[in-house]
Design a protein around this motif. Sequence first.
Motif, short mmCIF file in Angstrom:
data_model
loop_
_atom_site.label_atom_id
_atom_site.label_comp_id
_atom_site.label_asym_id
_atom_site.label_seq_id
_atom_site.Cartn_x
_atom_site.Cartn_y
_atom_site.Cartn_z
N THR A 96 -1.87 4.53 -2.26
CA THR A 96 -0.68 4.26 -3.07
C THR A 96 0.40 3.59 -2.23
O THR A 96 1.11 2.71 -2.72
CB THR A 96 -0.13 5.55 -3.70
N GLN A 130 -0.60 0.00 -1.90
CA GLN A 130 -0.41 -0.68 -3.18
C GLN A 130 1.06 -1.02 -3.41
O GLN A 130 1.39 -2.12 -3.87
CB GLN A 130 -0.93 0.17 -4.32
N THR A 131 1.94 -0.08 -3.09
CA THR A 131 3.38 -0.36 -3.28
C THR A 131 3.84 -1.44 -2.31
O THR A 131 4.63 -2.32 -2.69
CB THR A 131 4.22 0.90 -3.09
N LYS A 132 3.35 -1.40 -1.07
CA LYS A 132 3.71 -2.46 -0.11
C LYS A 132 3.22 -3.82 -0.59
O LYS A 132 3.94 -4.82 -0.51
CB LYS A 132 3.12 -2.16 1.27
N LEU A 133 1.99 -3.87 -1.09
CA LEU A 133 1.43 -5.12 -1.61
C LEU A 133 2.22 -5.61 -2.81
O LEU A 133 2.51 -6.81 -2.92
CB LEU A 133 -0.03 -4.93 -1.98
N ARG A 134 2.59 -4.69 -3.70
CA ARG A 134 3.37 -5.08 -4.88
C ARG A 134 4.72 -5.66 -4.47
O ARG A 134 5.16 -6.68 -4.99
CB ARG A 134 3.55 -3.86 -5.78
N LEU A 135 5.38 -5.00 -3.50
CA LEU A 135 6.67 -5.51 -3.03
C LEU A 135 6.52 -6.87 -2.36
O LEU A 135 7.34 -7.78 -2.56
CB LEU A 135 7.31 -4.52 -2.06
N LEU A 156 4.15 -9.10 -2.94
CA LEU A 156 3.86 -10.11 -3.97
C LEU A 156 5.12 -10.47 -4.75
O LEU A 156 5.35 -11.65 -5.06
CB LEU A 156 2.79 -9.59 -4.92
N LEU A 157 5.94 -9.49 -5.08
CA LEU A 157 7.18 -9.79 -5.79
C LEU A 157 8.12 -10.64 -4.94
O LEU A 157 8.77 -11.56 -5.44
CB LEU A 157 7.88 -8.49 -6.20
#
Length: 134
Positions: A61, A64-69, A71-72
Motif C-alpha cells: 500500500t 501504491q500511494t507513492k506510485l499514485r503520487l 503519477l499525479l
Amino acid sequence: MPQLDRIIIFPQVFWLLVIFTVFYIVLTHFFLPRFLKALKTRKEIVKVNELEALLVSKRSTDSQTKLRLLLLNHLSIVKKIFSLNPTLNISSAKSLNTQAVDELIGVMVKNSILFCNSQILDSIRIKVRSIYSK
C-alpha cells in the motif's frame, strides 16, 4: 449368573483401574507434552506468518500511494507542458480531424497482430541451406 459373582468382579475392577491409571500416566507424561508443543509451534508459525503478511501488505500500500503520487505529479507536469505549448493544445480537439489517424493506427495494429503473431511465425517452416555447400 457367573459374570456378577463377587469373586470374579473384584479382579476385573482392579485390573481396569490399573490399566486405566497406566494408560493415563503414559498419555499425560509422554504424548500430551508433544501434542501441546506441536500446537504451540503451529500457533507461533501462524502468528509470524500473519505479521509478515501485514508487513507485505503495508509495503504494498505504501508503494501504491507513492506510485499514485508520482503519477499525479508527472501528469500535472504533462498538463502544464500541453497548456504552455500552443501547438500541443488539445482544447480544440473537436475541430481536429482524427479519423485518418485512427484508421492508420487500426491498420498498424491489424498488421502487427497478423504478421508478428508468434504462433503464425512458428508455423512457417524455413529451410536453411549451408553457405559452404555447392
